[in-house]
Design a protein around this motif. Sequence first.
Motif: not given
Lengths: 342, 342
Positions: A70-71, A76-77, A80, A93, A95-97, B70-71, B76-77, B79-80, B83, B87, B92-97
């Motif tokens: 994720f990080d 990330g870009e 987007a 969309l 995002v999963e890791q 997302f960007d 991002g950090e 989320a990491a 996540s 775990e 699970h973690l998912v990210v949406e915007q």
Amino acid sequence: MPATMSDVARAAGVSVMTVSNVLTGRKRVGENTRRRVLAAVDDLGYELNLTARHLRAGRTDTIVLVAPRFDHPYFGELAARLSKRLERTGRHLVVEQSGASREGELEALSLARLHLYDGVLLSVVGMTPDDVERLRTTVPVVLLGEQDMPDRFDQVRMDNVEGARLATAHLLATGSRRVAAVGGSTSGRGMTFVRTLGWRRAHEEAGLPADDALVLPAGQSDLADGREAVRRLVREGTSFDGVFAFTDTLATGVLAGLAEAGLRVPDDVQVVGFDNLDASEFLVPGLTTVDPGHDEMADHALRLLDRLIDPSPGAGAGTAVEPERVTGPVSLVLRGTTRPAP
Amino acid sequence: MPATMSDVARAAGVSVMTVSNVLTGRKRVGENTRRRVLAAVDDLGYELNLTARHLRAGRTDTIVLVAPRFDHPYFGELAARLSKRLERTGRHLVVEQSGASREGELEALSLARLHLYDGVLLSVVGMTPDDVERLRTTVPVVLLGEQDMPDRFDQVRMDNVEGARLATAHLLATGSRRVAAVGGSTSGRGMTFVRTLGWRRAHEEAGLPADDALVLPAGQSDLADGREAVRRLVREGTSFDGVFAFTDTLATGVLAGLAEAGLRVPDDVQVVGFDNLDASEFLVPGLTTVDPGHDEMADHALRLLDRLIDPSPGAGAGTAVEPERVTGPVSLVLRGTTRPAP
DNA sequence: CCACGCTGGTTTATCGATACACCGGAGCCC
DNA sequence: GGGCTCCGGTGTATCGATAAACCAGCGTGG
């Protein structure tokens, strides 16, 4: 307990199907009943259960991007960009890791999870072709950003070799003679190896020797790895006057390492990155880097995916779609970490 | 057509329920039947349909982080971190915007989507309390990173005022007298306003005047906005000798702007950011910044969320959980963009 | 006068997995 | 010998929404 559609139906004195029709607008419904239903929805605070819809419809209108981490700004870009395109067609969309390069790789993100989506954009950084080969699934999958994966899958790749060649060639053309390849690797077949290939090729074309002692591998923490690479070169007394860092993140670490060592950029050491992240333009000095054609890659990826999702309007079933490999156009973005061409 | 569980059952000559039991391990199954089932699974390339399971179980073992974009490296950090914690409990973690600050804000990500998850971590950057107030849902929600949201929700906030005060106070203590607040705002109630408050408070405490002309708003593109802020100050001849940038990303842009203007950091202008992103340590010079206690925030967020997901093992139903507001500890990380304390 | 089509609804079957009740037989305790 | 659990299973109802078939009533044209 959240209210269900049949609660709404009961409250409005109609059948569930009518509620469904009101909510989706898929069939005409009398103005009177319509209002009653909407009132009941509001009243009960009803919210549609998408899980149930998905099960029934077999469609989620959602695409997943599976990134190694994720990080990592690159993804990330990318996310987007993809998201913006998907919005146009009313899709989502997420995002999963995958937790790349660990044991569990895709296992961690069990295959079954992919079925939760209409399509999968899978970044295979850090996976071997074998890992991918094991990936037997009926979900539409497009692979991103790598090289030489099983051709059973569509793939959108960067032109890694050419990008690396461009970057290195520019360093050599502007006077560097000892160009370190930070993030490189002399074996394997992944991104690191392939970009190392481009680095080597540039040397060949320029008729200059490529010294393997200048190939420095990276680990999990790009920023720290980039800095550490420079520290190591300095510590071991390996002479160098240029750095091709395999990602912009590594390059950022390299710049930090150079500053720490009192080496001036670009006077003592020139630096080129790879990825053209948003932030790279704003580093001081601005990072010269390889632009992998972000927009084209996003376009291609979604085109290929849609081709798989839509069961080919013209052709009948059984007409397997021929997997495609697309490579984005790379170009070099010149900024302050390199000297002007002579 | 993908194989279903009953296909497997038929192939193995057992009931669906037995297949389910083999796959989940929820009940004991004889070794013989077990093997037959697994063979059939393998044979048919069967993959579990999680959608169906979710519908039946009413549980997805998945948490969503809804970020404005997302960007944005901060998320991002985050989320990491989240996540990694999830775990451990097999989730699970998912990210949406959400596409923050646009018309559609949460609308874009329809309320119903939240039901796809066991819990929601909602970053409310750029949302007004009214927006959030409208958010009527039965899904467990914890709000992240803001201030003064409806207290119907759990909230994990940064100590924005204190962080901003710390940052500004340090600039003032190390000799800056004209500290620009890049990303600030003199109205509203969002993050921008609150950090501006901290900036102001530091001035008060130091008995120095805070000039509103030094409050420069930011837009959507932090990097470019940071640079533009400096350009504007220089263009308009507003004198300044320090910058408190409201995010590290803005600060990165500011540093670029300062370099462009030929201003030296920290000699001519000191800079402090906010967020302590991974990359900030590696900027040249290293960015002094406010660390918002990332790990604590992640811990709190998940604790609060779990409290809502788990229907409180002790108490019976009807025992509404009292919403909580937690604030992470802020601290200042000193690096090269500021001068040593006198 | 009847066949026909449209409108606004209802009924029924289904998506795929799982909770739950239940079954016959074996073993065991008091 | 009655009541208990454990074993390896099977059948059925159910989660919530929706596609498809169906139906009553009404107007209309031939």
